[in-house]
Design a protein around this motif. Sequence first.
Motif, PDB file in Angstrom:
ATOM      1  N   VAL A  64      -7.482  23.493  40.719  1.00  0.00           N
ATOM      2  CA  VAL A  64      -6.588  22.540  40.916  1.00  0.00           C
ATOM      3  C   VAL A  64      -7.331  20.949  40.854  1.00  0.00           C
ATOM      4  N   ASN A  65      -8.431  20.804  41.125  1.00  0.00           N
ATOM      5  CA  ASN A  65      -9.344  19.647  40.933  1.00  0.00           C
ATOM      6  C   ASN A  65     -10.494  19.962  40.306  1.00  0.00           C
ATOM      7  N   GLY A  66     -11.368  18.725  39.927  1.00  0.00           N
ATOM      8  CA  GLY A  66     -12.471  18.646  39.374  1.00  0.00           C
ATOM      9  C   GLY A  66     -12.332  18.860  37.869  1.00  0.00           C
ATOM     10  N   SER A  67     -13.634  19.047  37.106  1.00  0.00           N
ATOM     11  CA  SER A  67     -13.762  19.272  35.463  1.00  0.00           C
ATOM     12  C   SER A  67     -12.889  20.275  35.056  1.00  0.00           C
ATOM     13  N   GLY A  68     -12.816  21.334  35.780  1.00  0.00           N
ATOM     14  CA  GLY A  68     -12.291  22.668  35.521  1.00  0.00           C
ATOM     15  C   GLY A  68     -10.665  22.506  35.791  1.00  0.00           C
ATOM     16  N   GLU A  69     -10.051  21.439  36.256  1.00  0.00           N
ATOM     17  CA  GLU A  69      -8.822  21.508  36.614  1.00  0.00           C
ATOM     18  C   GLU A  69      -7.701  21.745  35.404  1.00  0.00           C
TER      19      GLU A  69
END
Length: 142
Positions: A64-69
């Motif tokens: 749900v967060n970060g570059s893989g959101e």
Amino acid sequence: MVGLNALLEKHNGQKLAILGFPCNQFGHQEPGTSEETLKCYRHIRPGECWEPHPDFTILKKIEVNGSGENALYSYLKNALPPSSATATKPIERLFWDVKKDDDITWNFEKFIIDKAGKPRFRFSPKTTVESLHGCIEELINE
């Protein structure tokens, strides 16, 4: 989790659905596969053979967060301002790369979306399920 089932029971037949997205970015609290997570809910947390209500859909685990959101969370976070909460856990318990002001702060942050698919409300993880009844009834009655 139990409170979410109760919320669905209270609004039974009123076109309310709850979607849950397990995420392992907060203290590594969801380390297993999506299938293992469902078994964990039944036997560990909340336990006691808990089963999600038929209108409570638990989907596959996502970020749900970060570059893989996941794109859904990008959409939700762009549509609504951050909840009043801040990440209260130590930074070493937050497992994603790029930190942003609108990040999800911990498990059980809540979004309420209306019948047209428009995000309307965002609540911190500390907001109780019981306190959501008014917002939900407002949207059901629109």
